[in-house]
Design a protein around this motif. Structure first.
Motif, PDB file in Angstrom:
ATOM      1  N   ARG A  45       0.833  -1.205   0.000  1.00  0.00           N
ATOM      2  CA  ARG A  45       0.000   0.000   0.000  1.00  0.00           C
ATOM      3  C   ARG A  45       0.867   1.255   0.000  1.00  0.00           C
ATOM      4  N   GLN A  46       1.979   1.215   0.712  1.00  0.00           N
ATOM      5  CA  GLN A  46       2.888   2.359   0.733  1.00  0.00           C
ATOM      6  C   GLN A  46       3.515   2.579  -0.638  1.00  0.00           C
ATOM      7  N   GLU A  47       3.933   1.504  -1.294  1.00  0.00           N
ATOM      8  CA  GLU A  47       4.531   1.624  -2.628  1.00  0.00           C
ATOM      9  C   GLU A  47       3.521   2.156  -3.634  1.00  0.00           C
ATOM     10  N   LEU A  48       2.281   1.693  -3.556  1.00  0.00           N
ATOM     11  CA  LEU A  48       1.244   2.169  -4.471  1.00  0.00           C
ATOM     12  C   LEU A  48       0.910   3.634  -4.202  1.00  0.00           C
ATOM     13  N   ASP A  49       0.968   4.026  -2.953  1.00  0.00           N
ATOM     14  CA  ASP A  49       0.722   5.428  -2.607  1.00  0.00           C
ATOM     15  C   ASP A  49       1.824   6.320  -3.180  1.00  0.00           C
TER      16      ASP A  49
END
Length: 460
Positions: A45-49
């Protein structure tokens, strides 16, 4: 149309089922605990953000996973109770795994550029390390030019699977961006600074110093460099000198400076004796190359330097040439971080394209059987599927999701684009045959070799 499709792919929201299916098929194919899967989902989720991708879910990762598992159902994901806690395992039997892969593929476009680059790195490993991975913390260097070349070749192979770029973008610029991305993650390491000469290092430090001074200036309105003021001497002597300087600068008057040292004056006296033929002189080649050779000869004659014969074989000379190109910066080399953490991330990216590459390799293997033959498209696709099932049973293929018709047809389309396969229609049935230039076992085998380069053995 292509830019619109590219933007639509980027704009697609990632749902919880997509994220969970992707993690299970790529990182936790043999299953994992709920807590470990939740940590991986937090990182994803952090990478996609960071990539500015929209997420179609919110909340705690544990709750998101439980909701996704319920939606996917027991036919695609198994949930079991163990002493370590809840275990989540993907169903990798056919045909269930194919459906699960459709959920997972929504995230593939996010990582495909990095996956192409890492697959190319593995291919270079395969060639340079006799078909094996480097040991942990082993020093391994790869050339930028070769990495770009292999990546562009892989882009060409997968051209019918992904929209890599818009028509206004260049693929080699995408490769360079992916290289920068891996450098930021410290998977690719640049050459050490000590490879720069003294002047380059001083310039680098001075530039940083100036940047620091500008960033910490107390008064933004005050210029950093003050312009000094000088008084001009307007006496007749000074003005005549200025006039003379202008004539010299414009080449109207040419000025020479005479060296009046004792050495120089004795040379002038010697020149007179030479002109009168009293002394006969020979000209010595005083180029740096010649003088260094003379100095070297004296040292060799006095046995201060011992000379060895240089190996001038092609292998030795190519290595010397490579070293010179690297030292001069013409060839850029990167060192691959082979720590366990880095290799784990490389393995994750490498596995993303493996199911597709298996399809292309097996398709290339099957068309080698088309020598002096012609087959309808349906029969040819069935032969590819039968060969993949055999390899899957034998353990030569690991991913059941490879057994899809769409990538097989894309592989045949690629072979048509490469002018390896010919196709004609008869009674609305497509018939495939090898073109004349490849209608032999030797020539068509070259296609298989080209694709096999990117099929690096996986950790089973």
């Amino acid at each position: 149309m292509v830019p619109m499709l590219k933007d639509c792919t980027r704009a697609q929201a990632i749902m919880s089922t997509n994220a969970v299916a992707f993690l299970l098929l790529t990182k936790f194919r043999k299953g994992t605990t709920l807590d470990v899967l939740a940590e991986a989902l937090d990182q994803l989720r952090q990478e996609l953000d960071w990539a500015d991708r929209d997420l179609g879910f919110t909340g705690e990762s544990v709750d998101v996973i439980n909701h996704a598992v319920d939606l996917l159902g027991p036919g695609l994901i198994k949930r079991e109770r163990h002493s370590e806690g809840a275990m989540i395992t993907p169903v990798t039997m056919l045909p269930n795994v194919i459906e699960l892969s459709y959920y997972s593929n929504a995230l593939l476009s996010q990582y495909v550029i990095d996956a192409v680059l890492v697959t190319s790195i593995y291919s270079i490993f395969f060639e340079g390390l006799n078909g094996s991975l480097p040991s942990t913390n082993e020093t391994v260097s790869i050339g930028q030019d070769k990495l770009v070349e292999y990546s562009l070749e892989l882009f060409d192979i997968l051209q019918f699977e992904f929209i890599f770029s818009k028509p206004c973008q260049y693929l080699d610029s995408l490769v360079m961006e992916a290289i920068e991305n891996l450098k930021v993650k410290e998977i690719l390491l640049e050459p050490e600074e000590n490879t720069l000469n003294d002047e380059e290092q001083w310039s680098k430090r001075f530039a940083k110093h100036l940047e620091h001074e500008f960033d910490h200036s107390d008064d933004d309105d005050e210029p950093y460099f003050r312009v000094p003021h000088y008084q001009v001497d307007t006496s007749s002597k000074s003005m005549s000198y200025l006039a003379l300087s202008e004539l010299v600068d414009s080449c109207i008057i040419i000025m020479f400076q005479v060296d009046t040292s004792s050495k120089s004056m004795s040379y002038l006296a010697l020149s007179e004796l030479v002109d009168s033929c009293i002394i006969v002189m020979f000209q010595v080649d005083t180029s740096s190359k010649s003088m260094s050779y003379l100095a070297l000869s004296e040292l060799v004659d006095s046995c201060i330097i011992v000379m060895f014969q240089v190996d001038t074989s092609s292998k030795s000379m190519s290595h010397l040439a490579l070293s010179e190109l690297v030292d001069s910066g013409i060839i850029v080399m990167f060192q691959v971080d082979t720590s366990s953490k880095s290799m784990s991330h490389l393995e994750f990216l490498h596995t993303l394209l493996r199911s597709l590459l298996d399809v292309y390799v097996v398709s290339a293997l099957v068309i080698t059987r088309l020598v002096d033959r012609e087959l309808p498209e349906r029969d040819l696709v069935m032969e590819v599927l039968a060969e993949m099932k055999t390899q899957l049973d034998d353990g030569d293929m690991l991913y059941g999701e490879s057994l899809c018709v769409d990538p097989i047809k894309n592989a045949l389309k690629l072979f048509e684009r490469w002018e390896i396969l010919g196709c004609r229609s008869e009674d609305r049935i497509k018939l495939y045959h090898l073109k004349e230039a490849f209608d032999s076992e030797t020539e068509v085998a070259l296609v298989l070799d080209k694709l096999n380069r990117f099929k690096f053995p996986l950790n089973k």
